[in-house]
Design a protein around this motif. Structure first.
Motif, PDB file in Angstrom:
ATOM      1  N   THR A  47       0.833  -1.205   0.000  1.00 15.52           N
ATOM      2  CA  THR A  47       0.000   0.000   0.000  1.00 15.52           C
ATOM      3  C   THR A  47       0.868   1.256   0.000  1.00 15.52           C
ATOM      4  N   ILE A  48       1.912   1.250   0.800  1.00 16.90           N
ATOM      5  CA  ILE A  48       2.816   2.404   0.873  1.00 16.90           C
ATOM      6  C   ILE A  48       3.561   2.588  -0.445  1.00 16.90           C
ATOM      7  N   LEU A  49       4.055   1.504  -1.012  1.00 18.33           N
ATOM      8  CA  LEU A  49       4.801   1.599  -2.266  1.00 18.33           C
ATOM      9  C   LEU A  49       3.918   2.056  -3.430  1.00 18.33           C
ATOM     10  N   LYS A  50       2.627   1.859  -3.304  1.00 16.54           N
ATOM     11  CA  LYS A  50       1.687   2.360  -4.316  1.00 16.54           C
ATOM     12  C   LYS A  50       1.220   3.777  -3.996  1.00 16.54           C
ATOM     13  N   ASP A  51       1.809   4.360  -2.936  1.00 16.68           N
ATOM     14  CA  ASP A  51       1.492   5.726  -2.524  1.00 16.68           C
ATOM     15  C   ASP A  51       0.016   5.901  -2.190  1.00 16.68           C
ATOM     16  N   ARG A  52      -0.544   4.895  -1.530  1.00 16.49           N
ATOM     17  CA  ARG A  52      -1.916   4.989  -1.037  1.00 16.49           C
ATOM     18  C   ARG A  52      -1.867   5.427   0.434  1.00 16.49           C
ATOM     19  N   PRO A  53      -2.881   6.162   0.888  1.00 13.92           N
ATOM     20  CA  PRO A  53      -2.869   6.604   2.288  1.00 13.92           C
ATOM     21  C   PRO A  53      -3.139   5.469   3.255  1.00 13.92           C
ATOM     22  N   LEU A 102       7.894  -6.149  -7.646  1.00 11.46           N
ATOM     23  CA  LEU A 102       7.875  -6.124  -6.192  1.00 11.46           C
ATOM     24  C   LEU A 102       7.583  -7.484  -5.573  1.00 11.46           C
ATOM     25  N   LYS A 103       6.938  -8.362  -6.287  1.00  9.71           N
ATOM     26  CA  LYS A 103       6.438  -9.625  -5.742  1.00  9.71           C
ATOM     27  C   LYS A 103       7.510 -10.391  -4.983  1.00  9.71           C
ATOM     28  N   ASN A 104       7.212 -10.665  -3.696  1.00  7.91           N
ATOM     29  CA  ASN A 104       8.044 -11.481  -2.804  1.00  7.91           C
ATOM     30  C   ASN A 104       9.406 -10.864  -2.467  1.00  7.91           C
ATOM     31  N   LYS A 105       9.660  -9.641  -2.876  1.00  5.80           N
ATOM     32  CA  LYS A 105      10.960  -9.033  -2.602  1.00  5.80           C
ATOM     33  C   LYS A 105      11.010  -8.463  -1.189  1.00  5.80           C
ATOM     34  N   ARG A 106      12.193  -8.549  -0.588  1.00  6.83           N
ATOM     35  CA  ARG A 106      12.462  -7.925   0.698  1.00  6.83           C
ATOM     36  C   ARG A 106      13.053  -6.538   0.448  1.00  6.83           C
ATOM     37  N   PHE A 107      13.214  -5.781   1.519  1.00  9.79           N
ATOM     38  CA  PHE A 107      13.654  -4.394   1.349  1.00  9.79           C
ATOM     39  C   PHE A 107      14.986  -4.307   0.605  1.00  9.79           C
ATOM     40  N   ASN A 108      15.948  -5.159   0.981  1.00 12.39           N
ATOM     41  CA  ASN A 108      17.262  -5.062   0.346  1.00 12.39           C
ATOM     42  C   ASN A 108      17.264  -5.545  -1.101  1.00 12.39           C
ATOM     43  N   GLN A 109      16.129  -6.102  -1.564  1.00 13.72           N
ATOM     44  CA  GLN A 109      16.028  -6.544  -2.948  1.00 13.72           C
ATOM     45  C   GLN A 109      15.274  -5.551  -3.835  1.00 13.72           C
ATOM     46  N   LEU A 110      14.765  -4.493  -3.221  1.00 14.78           N
ATOM     47  CA  LEU A 110      14.050  -3.493  -4.007  1.00 14.78           C
ATOM     48  C   LEU A 110      15.023  -2.651  -4.823  1.00 14.78           C
ATOM     49  N   SER A 111      14.513  -2.051  -5.868  1.00 17.90           N
ATOM     50  CA  SER A 111      15.331  -1.119  -6.653  1.00 17.90           C
ATOM     51  C   SER A 111      15.618   0.119  -5.811  1.00 17.90           C
ATOM     52  N   PRO A 112      16.670   0.851  -6.131  1.00 20.47           N
ATOM     53  CA  PRO A 112      16.950   2.092  -5.383  1.00 20.47           C
ATOM     54  C   PRO A 112      15.760   3.053  -5.396  1.00 20.47           C
ATOM     55  N   GLU A 113      15.043   3.101  -6.506  1.00 18.95           N
ATOM     56  CA  GLU A 113      13.888   3.997  -6.591  1.00 18.95           C
ATOM     57  C   GLU A 113      12.785   3.580  -5.621  1.00 18.95           C
ATOM     58  N   ASP A 114      12.535   2.270  -5.516  1.00 20.61           N
ATOM     59  CA  ASP A 114      11.492   1.791  -4.615  1.00 20.61           C
ATOM     60  C   ASP A 114      11.892   1.962  -3.154  1.00 20.61           C
ATOM     61  N   ARG A 115      13.172   1.758  -2.853  1.00 13.79           N
ATOM     62  CA  ARG A 115      13.627   1.979  -1.474  1.00 13.79           C
ATOM     63  C   ARG A 115      13.472   3.451  -1.092  1.00 13.79           C
ATOM     64  N   GLU A 116      13.827   4.339  -2.017  1.00  9.49           N
ATOM     65  CA  GLU A 116      13.685   5.773  -1.762  1.00  9.49           C
ATOM     66  C   GLU A 116      12.216   6.149  -1.596  1.00  9.49           C
ATOM     67  N   ARG A 117      11.337   5.535  -2.416  1.00  7.06           N
ATOM     68  CA  ARG A 117       9.906   5.820  -2.325  1.00  7.06           C
ATOM     69  C   ARG A 117       9.363   5.411  -0.957  1.00  7.06           C
ATOM     70  N   LEU A 118       9.801   4.257  -0.470  1.00  3.71           N
ATOM     71  CA  LEU A 118       9.338   3.789   0.830  1.00  3.71           C
ATOM     72  C   LEU A 118       9.849   4.674   1.957  1.00  3.71           C
ATOM     73  N   LEU A 119      11.140   4.986   1.955  1.00  3.77           N
ATOM     74  CA  LEU A 119      11.727   5.782   3.037  1.00  3.77           C
ATOM     75  C   LEU A 119      11.191   7.216   3.039  1.00  3.77           C
ATOM     76  N   GLY A 120      10.766   7.701   1.883  1.00  2.00           N
ATOM     77  CA  GLY A 120      10.265   9.062   1.795  1.00  2.00           C
ATOM     78  C   GLY A 120       8.766   9.190   1.975  1.00  2.00           C
ATOM     79  N   TYR A 121       8.096   8.072   2.213  1.00  2.00           N
ATOM     80  CA  TYR A 121       6.639   8.094   2.364  1.00  2.00           C
ATOM     81  C   TYR A 121       6.261   8.809   3.657  1.00  2.00           C
TER      82      TYR A 121
END
Length: 337
Positions: A47-53, A102-121
């Motif tokens: 939900t967070i990675l899809k930028d949903r509230p 994204l399917k089944n990936k852990r945080f350290n397996q995400l792309s740099p863009e997805d990690r940044e998106r999560l940390l900046g949420y």
């Protein structure tokens, strides 16, 4: 001391930093332990990675007299924060994501863009200052006492639109359910009549099914068109008319229960699948047999057919085997065998 509530935002990266610096306390003594299952945690991160509230968090803020640093105790939102921090710690994967990237990936397996998106949420937070411990405990109780979890049908209603959804919502509004007290107003408000309409529709089209596996599939498969709508409606109306004639006081019997009513509908459908839509058994002669069977269910230590029926309504009533057993027993009762 004056009390104050301040709305603010804090991104995921800052909350992790506060937690690592022991400025964020997740488990005040009145809070529950971690209770979310892995699927719920994975769904939140998706939900967070899809930028949903996600819902508002409530923190009690205090300031250290020695260091001047603020610290935060979580009043409401502990489960969400635990899930976020556990994901950042690579403790589970995104099992609930539908995105291949994204399917089944852990945080350290995400792309740099997805990690940044999560940390900046940004999470929306209400900071509370100046409240006593008794005030905070009272807030926690009030926030959680009457929380109502969405029912599966309410989730379907929110997620799916289309022809099948429109059809079963129309059937769910039929007066039969209200007149015969199949569902209370409270149950109808939670869309239980609509859910049963979906179960009954699938029953007359394909026979008994495992509810958990089939309803969602129908919502998805028949979104664009539902060509069987007329057949399903004719069958359901015919069966419900038969039931009303056989059991004019349906609301005074156990057969108004959705579990038992499903069994009668399934039995009637067995009479109609080969040739005509009408049931070839007189409802006025079958009704007394159903009432006599109902009485046999109330005796001490029932045997034979009543015992088999009661076993099928005891537990796991939405599974295929108990549904099939109920239908077979009620079919034999209606036939007079």
């Amino acid at each position: 001391m004056t009390t104050k509530r301040t709305p603010t935002t804090k991104d995921v990266g800052l909350l992790r930093q506060l937690y690592e610096q022991q400025q964020l306390v997740l488990a005040p003594e009145f809070q529950r332990n971690s209770v979310w299952p892995p699927k719920a945690k994975a769904y939140l991160i998706d939900t967070i990675l899809k930028d949903r509230p996600i819902p508002l968090l409530y923190f009690q803020r205090t300031t250290s007299a020695q260091t001047g640093k603020p610290s935060y105790s979580v009043i409401d939102g502990q489960q969400r924060l635990r899930a976020i921090l556990e994901f950042l710690d690579n403790r589970f994967g995104l099992s609930e994501s539908e995105s291949p990237s994204l399917k089944n990936k852990r945080f350290n397996q995400l792309s740099p863009e997805d990690r940044e998106r999560l940390l900046g949420y940004d999470l929306y937070v209400q900071e509370l200052v100046g409240y006593t411990d008794a005030d905070i405990r009272d807030m926690f109780v009030r926030m959680n006492r009457f929380v109502v979890k969405l029912a599966p049908q309410e989730i379907r209603h929110a997620e799916h639109k289309g022809r099948f959804a429109e059809f079963v919502e129309k059937v769910g509004r039929w007066s039969f359910w209200r007149e015969h007290q199949v569902f209370s107003q409270a149950q109808a408000n939670r869309m239980r009549a609509v859910e049963f309409a979906a179960e009954a529709t699938i029953l007359v089209l394909e026979g008994p099914q495992d509810k958990k596996q089939v309803i969602d599939m129908y919502y998805k498969h028949y979104a664009a068109k539902f060509p069987e709508a007329r057949l399903a409606e004719d069958s359901l109306r015919s069966h419900l008319e038969w039931i009303a004639k056989a059991l004019p006081n349906l609301k005074g019997t156990r057969f108004r229960s959705p579990v038992d009513l499903y069994g009668i509908l399934g039995a009637l459908q067995r009479f109609t699948t080969e040739k005509a839509q009408t049931v070839p058994i007189d409802p006025k002669s079958a009704g007394p047999r159903l009432l006599e069977f109902e009485r046999s269910l109330k005796v001490d230590q029932p045997q034979g057919r009543p015992a088999r029926y009661l076993a099928s309504v005891g537990r796991q009533t939405d599974n295929l085997l108990p549904r099939s057993n109920r239908i077979e027993v009620l079919e034999s009762v209606i036939r007079g065998e």
